[in-house]
Scaffold this motif. Structure first.
Motif, short mmCIF file in Angstrom:
data_model
loop_
_atom_site.label_atom_id
_atom_site.label_comp_id
_atom_site.label_asym_id
_atom_site.label_seq_id
_atom_site.Cartn_x
_atom_site.Cartn_y
_atom_site.Cartn_z
N ALA A 109 55.98 23.37 78.67
CA ALA A 109 57.23 23.72 79.36
C ALA A 109 57.68 25.13 79.00
O ALA A 109 58.13 25.89 79.87
N ALA A 110 57.57 25.50 77.73
CA ALA A 110 58.03 26.82 77.31
C ALA A 110 57.01 27.91 77.65
O ALA A 110 57.38 29.08 77.85
N GLY A 111 55.72 27.55 77.72
CA GLY A 111 54.69 28.55 78.00
C GLY A 111 54.62 28.98 79.45
O GLY A 111 54.17 30.09 79.75
N THR A 113 57.19 35.12 75.34
CA THR A 113 56.94 33.80 75.93
C THR A 113 56.00 32.98 75.07
O THR A 113 56.22 31.77 74.84
N VAL A 114 54.95 33.62 74.56
CA VAL A 114 53.99 32.90 73.73
C VAL A 114 54.65 32.43 72.44
O VAL A 114 54.44 31.28 71.99
N ARG A 115 55.45 33.29 71.82
CA ARG A 115 56.12 32.87 70.58
C ARG A 115 57.07 31.71 70.83
O ARG A 115 57.13 30.75 70.03
N ALA A 116 57.82 31.77 71.94
CA ALA A 116 58.74 30.67 72.27
C ALA A 116 57.97 29.38 72.52
O ALA A 116 58.40 28.29 72.12
N ALA A 117 56.80 29.46 73.19
CA ALA A 117 56.00 28.26 73.46
C ALA A 117 55.43 27.67 72.18
O ALA A 117 55.39 26.45 72.00
N ALA A 118 55.01 28.53 71.26
CA ALA A 118 54.44 28.04 70.01
C ALA A 118 55.47 27.32 69.15
O ALA A 118 55.15 26.35 68.46
#
Length: 240
Positions: free
Chosen positions: A123-125, A170-175
Protein backbone atom coordinates in the motif's frame (compact mmCIF):
# COMPACT_ATOMS: atom_id res chain seq x y z
CA UNK A 1 -71.72 -51.68 57.40
CA UNK A 2 -73.75 -54.04 59.56
CA UNK A 3 -77.53 -54.34 60.14
CA UNK A 4 -78.67 -54.34 63.79
CA UNK A 5 -81.99 -55.74 65.04
CA UNK A 6 -84.70 -53.40 66.34
CA UNK A 7 -87.11 -54.56 69.04
CA UNK A 8 -89.88 -52.79 70.86
CA UNK A 9 -93.64 -52.71 71.27
CA UNK A 10 -96.54 -50.42 70.68
CA UNK A 11 -100.12 -51.16 71.48
CA UNK A 12 -99.42 -54.84 71.99
CA UNK A 13 -98.04 -55.11 68.38
CA UNK A 14 -94.53 -56.50 68.12
CA UNK A 15 -92.38 -55.28 65.23
CA UNK A 16 -90.71 -57.98 63.17
CA UNK A 17 -87.06 -58.72 63.90
CA UNK A 18 -84.79 -57.38 61.21
CA UNK A 19 -81.69 -59.39 60.33
CA UNK A 20 -79.49 -60.60 57.53
CA UNK A 21 -82.29 -62.72 56.09
CA UNK A 22 -85.05 -60.17 56.54
CA UNK A 23 -87.04 -59.70 53.38
CA UNK A 24 -88.62 -56.38 54.20
CA UNK A 25 -88.12 -53.63 51.63
CA UNK A 26 -85.92 -51.58 54.00
CA UNK A 27 -83.50 -54.44 54.67
CA UNK A 28 -83.36 -55.38 51.02
CA UNK A 29 -82.47 -51.80 50.09
CA UNK A 30 -79.81 -51.64 52.78
CA UNK A 31 -78.24 -54.87 51.52
CA UNK A 32 -78.31 -53.58 47.96
CA UNK A 33 -76.62 -50.29 48.96
CA UNK A 34 -73.99 -52.13 50.95
CA UNK A 35 -73.06 -54.35 47.98
CA UNK A 36 -72.80 -51.38 45.55
CA UNK A 37 -70.32 -49.32 47.60
CA UNK A 38 -67.47 -51.91 47.83
CA UNK A 39 -67.88 -52.78 44.17
CA UNK A 40 -67.58 -49.12 43.19
CA UNK A 41 -64.47 -48.71 45.37
CA UNK A 42 -62.88 -51.79 43.81
CA UNK A 43 -63.54 -50.51 40.28
CA UNK A 44 -62.09 -47.11 41.14
CA UNK A 45 -58.98 -48.67 42.66
CA UNK A 46 -58.43 -50.88 39.61
CA UNK A 47 -58.91 -47.88 37.28
CA UNK A 48 -56.40 -45.74 39.18
CA UNK A 49 -53.90 -48.57 39.22
CA UNK A 50 -54.29 -49.10 35.49
CA UNK A 51 -53.86 -45.38 34.83
CA UNK A 52 -50.71 -45.28 36.93
CA UNK A 53 -49.18 -48.25 35.13
CA UNK A 54 -50.20 -46.86 31.75
CA UNK A 55 -48.73 -43.44 32.56
CA UNK A 56 -45.46 -44.95 33.72
CA UNK A 57 -45.29 -47.09 30.60
CA UNK A 58 -45.98 -44.14 28.31
CA UNK A 59 -43.41 -42.01 30.12
CA UNK A 60 -40.77 -44.72 29.78
CA UNK A 61 -41.63 -45.17 26.11
CA UNK A 62 -41.36 -41.44 25.53
CA UNK A 63 -37.93 -41.37 27.15
CA UNK A 64 -36.76 -44.23 24.97
CA UNK A 65 -38.14 -42.82 21.73
CA UNK A 66 -38.15 -39.04 22.08
CA UNK A 67 -35.21 -38.43 24.44
CA UNK A 68 -32.31 -40.73 23.57
CA UNK A 69 -29.99 -38.81 25.90
CA UNK A 70 -31.90 -40.21 28.95
CA UNK A 71 -30.56 -43.67 28.11
CA UNK A 72 -26.96 -42.43 28.26
CA UNK A 73 -27.48 -40.17 31.26
CA UNK A 74 -26.01 -37.19 29.35
CA UNK A 75 -27.72 -33.98 28.22
CA UNK A 76 -28.07 -33.36 24.51
CA UNK A 77 -26.04 -30.15 24.76
CA UNK A 78 -22.91 -31.95 25.91
CA UNK A 79 -23.14 -34.45 23.07
CA UNK A 80 -23.55 -31.60 20.58
CA UNK A 81 -20.44 -29.88 21.92
CA UNK A 82 -18.39 -33.06 21.76
CA UNK A 83 -19.34 -33.49 18.10
CA UNK A 84 -18.65 -29.88 17.03
CA UNK A 85 -18.34 -29.98 13.22
CA UNK A 86 -16.41 -26.67 13.17
CA UNK A 87 -13.47 -28.04 15.16
CA UNK A 88 -10.31 -28.49 13.03
CA UNK A 89 -9.55 -32.03 11.96
CA UNK A 90 -6.56 -33.86 10.55
CA UNK A 91 -6.46 -34.63 6.80
CA UNK A 92 -7.71 -38.14 7.59
CA UNK A 93 -10.77 -36.70 9.34
CA UNK A 94 -9.66 -37.52 12.88
CA UNK A 95 -10.01 -34.83 15.58
CA UNK A 96 -6.83 -32.98 16.55
CA UNK A 97 -5.41 -33.31 20.03
CA UNK A 98 -4.82 -30.29 22.28
CA UNK A 99 -1.23 -29.74 21.13
CA UNK A 100 -2.21 -29.87 17.46
CA UNK A 101 -5.12 -27.48 17.98
CA UNK A 102 -2.75 -25.04 19.70
CA UNK A 103 -0.33 -25.28 16.76
CA UNK A 104 -3.12 -24.55 14.27
CA UNK A 105 -4.19 -21.52 16.31
CA UNK A 106 -0.63 -20.16 16.30
CA UNK A 107 -0.23 -20.76 12.56
CA UNK A 108 -3.48 -18.91 11.84
CA UNK A 109 -2.28 -15.92 13.88
CA UNK A 110 1.11 -15.97 12.11
CA UNK A 111 -0.57 -16.14 8.69
CA UNK A 112 -2.71 -13.10 9.52
CA UNK A 113 0.30 -11.07 10.74
CA UNK A 114 2.43 -11.91 7.70
CA UNK A 115 -0.27 -10.98 5.20
CA UNK A 116 -1.03 -7.74 7.03
CA UNK A 117 2.70 -6.90 7.13
CA UNK A 118 3.20 -7.39 3.39
CA UNK A 119 -0.04 -5.56 2.55
CA UNK A 120 1.30 -2.51 4.40
CA UNK A 121 4.46 -2.59 2.24
CA UNK A 122 2.41 -2.77 -0.97
CA UNK A 123 0.00 0.00 0.00
CA UNK A 124 2.79 2.45 0.86
CA UNK A 125 5.03 1.45 -2.06
CA UNK A 126 2.46 2.20 -4.76
CA UNK A 127 3.80 1.71 -8.29
CA UNK A 128 7.32 0.99 -6.98
CA UNK A 129 6.15 -2.12 -5.10
CA UNK A 130 5.61 -5.48 -6.74
CA UNK A 131 3.41 -8.43 -5.82
CA UNK A 132 3.97 -10.13 -2.50
CA UNK A 133 5.32 -13.68 -2.31
CA UNK A 134 4.97 -15.96 0.71
CA UNK A 135 6.64 -18.90 2.40
CA UNK A 136 4.16 -21.51 3.61
CA UNK A 137 4.03 -24.22 6.27
CA UNK A 138 1.48 -27.03 6.42
CA UNK A 139 -0.43 -27.31 9.68
CA UNK A 140 -1.71 -30.45 11.42
CA UNK A 141 -5.07 -29.81 9.72
CA UNK A 142 -3.48 -30.14 6.28
CA UNK A 143 -3.87 -26.44 5.38
CA UNK A 144 -1.06 -24.12 4.22
CA UNK A 145 -0.26 -21.09 6.39
CA UNK A 146 2.00 -18.16 5.46
CA UNK A 147 4.91 -17.89 7.89
CA UNK A 148 7.04 -15.40 5.90
CA UNK A 149 6.77 -13.03 2.96
CA UNK A 150 8.46 -10.34 0.92
CA UNK A 151 7.55 -7.48 -1.40
CA UNK A 152 9.96 -6.27 -4.11
CA UNK A 153 10.65 -2.52 -3.94
CA UNK A 154 12.42 -0.80 -6.82
CA UNK A 155 14.73 1.94 -5.60
CA UNK A 156 15.57 3.81 -8.82
CA UNK A 157 17.15 7.12 -9.66
CA UNK A 158 14.94 9.48 -11.61
CA UNK A 159 15.86 11.70 -14.52
CA UNK A 160 16.26 14.57 -12.07
CA UNK A 161 17.45 14.77 -8.47
CA UNK A 162 13.91 15.75 -7.48
CA UNK A 163 12.50 12.52 -8.93
CA UNK A 164 15.20 10.49 -7.20
CA UNK A 165 14.36 12.15 -3.88
CA UNK A 166 10.68 11.39 -4.35
CA UNK A 167 11.37 7.72 -5.20
CA UNK A 168 13.67 7.33 -2.19
CA UNK A 169 11.06 8.83 0.14
CA UNK A 170 8.42 6.42 -1.20
CA UNK A 171 10.69 3.41 -0.75
CA UNK A 172 11.61 4.41 2.80
CA UNK A 173 7.94 4.92 3.70
CA UNK A 174 7.06 1.49 2.21
CA UNK A 175 9.85 -0.25 4.11
CA UNK A 176 8.75 1.22 7.44
CA UNK A 177 4.98 1.00 6.80
CA UNK A 178 4.27 -2.10 8.97
CA UNK A 179 3.89 -1.62 12.69
CA UNK A 180 6.70 -4.13 13.23
CA UNK A 181 9.37 -3.57 10.51
CA UNK A 182 11.91 -6.36 10.25
CA UNK A 183 15.68 -6.03 10.08
CA UNK A 184 15.49 -6.28 6.28
CA UNK A 185 12.85 -3.55 6.24
CA UNK A 186 15.13 -1.21 8.21
CA UNK A 187 18.05 -2.00 5.93
CA UNK A 188 15.99 -0.99 2.87
CA UNK A 189 14.89 2.19 4.61
CA UNK A 190 18.52 3.06 5.39
CA UNK A 191 19.53 2.47 1.77
CA UNK A 192 16.69 4.70 0.57
CA UNK A 193 17.83 7.45 2.95
CA UNK A 194 21.36 7.24 1.55
CA UNK A 195 20.09 7.53 -2.02
CA UNK A 196 17.96 10.50 -0.99
CA UNK A 197 20.96 12.23 0.59
CA UNK A 198 23.01 11.78 -2.57
CA UNK A 199 20.17 13.16 -4.67
CA UNK A 200 19.89 16.24 -2.46
CA UNK A 201 23.60 16.92 -2.81
CA UNK A 202 23.24 16.58 -6.58
CA UNK A 203 20.28 18.95 -6.47
CA UNK A 204 22.33 21.51 -4.53
CA UNK A 205 25.25 21.20 -6.96
CA UNK A 206 22.88 21.57 -9.86
CA UNK A 207 21.36 24.71 -8.39
CA UNK A 208 24.79 26.22 -7.76
CA UNK A 209 25.95 25.35 -11.26
CA UNK A 210 22.86 26.76 -12.88
CA UNK A 211 23.36 30.04 -11.09
CA UNK A 212 26.62 30.56 -13.03
CA UNK A 213 25.15 29.68 -16.43
CA UNK A 214 23.78 32.09 -18.92
CA UNK A 215 20.08 31.88 -19.83
CA UNK A 216 20.97 30.10 -23.09
CA UNK A 217 23.11 27.49 -21.30
CA UNK A 218 20.33 26.89 -18.79
CA UNK A 219 17.83 26.31 -21.61
CA UNK A 220 20.18 23.89 -23.40
CA UNK A 221 20.87 21.93 -20.20
CA UNK A 222 17.16 21.73 -19.38
CA UNK A 223 16.40 20.29 -22.84
CA UNK A 224 19.19 17.70 -22.65
CA UNK A 225 17.87 14.15 -21.92
CA UNK A 226 19.53 13.54 -18.58
CA UNK A 227 17.84 10.18 -18.36
CA UNK A 228 20.18 8.90 -21.10
CA UNK A 229 23.16 9.39 -18.81
CA UNK A 230 22.34 6.33 -16.74
CA UNK A 231 25.05 4.62 -14.78
CA UNK A 232 25.29 0.96 -13.73
CA UNK A 233 23.61 0.24 -10.44
CA UNK A 234 20.98 2.97 -10.65
CA UNK A 235 18.18 0.43 -10.25
CA UNK A 236 18.33 -1.58 -7.05
CA UNK A 237 15.79 -4.32 -6.39
CA UNK A 238 15.40 -4.95 -2.71
CA UNK A 239 12.88 -6.86 -0.60
CA UNK A 240 11.05 -5.40 2.36
Amino acid sequence: MSISSISGGYGGYTLPVHGANCQCPACQQLRADASIVPAANADSSQSNSANTVSGASQSGSADKQGNPDSQNGKPAASQTQNANPAAPKAPDGKPLNDAQQKEVTELKARDTDVRRHEAAHQAAGGSLAGAASFTYEQGPDGKQYAIGGEVPIQLSRGSTPQQTIQNAETVRAAALAPADPSGQDRAVAAEASQVEQQARQAELTQQNGNSKLSPLEKAQKASAPEGSQTQPGQHIDTYA
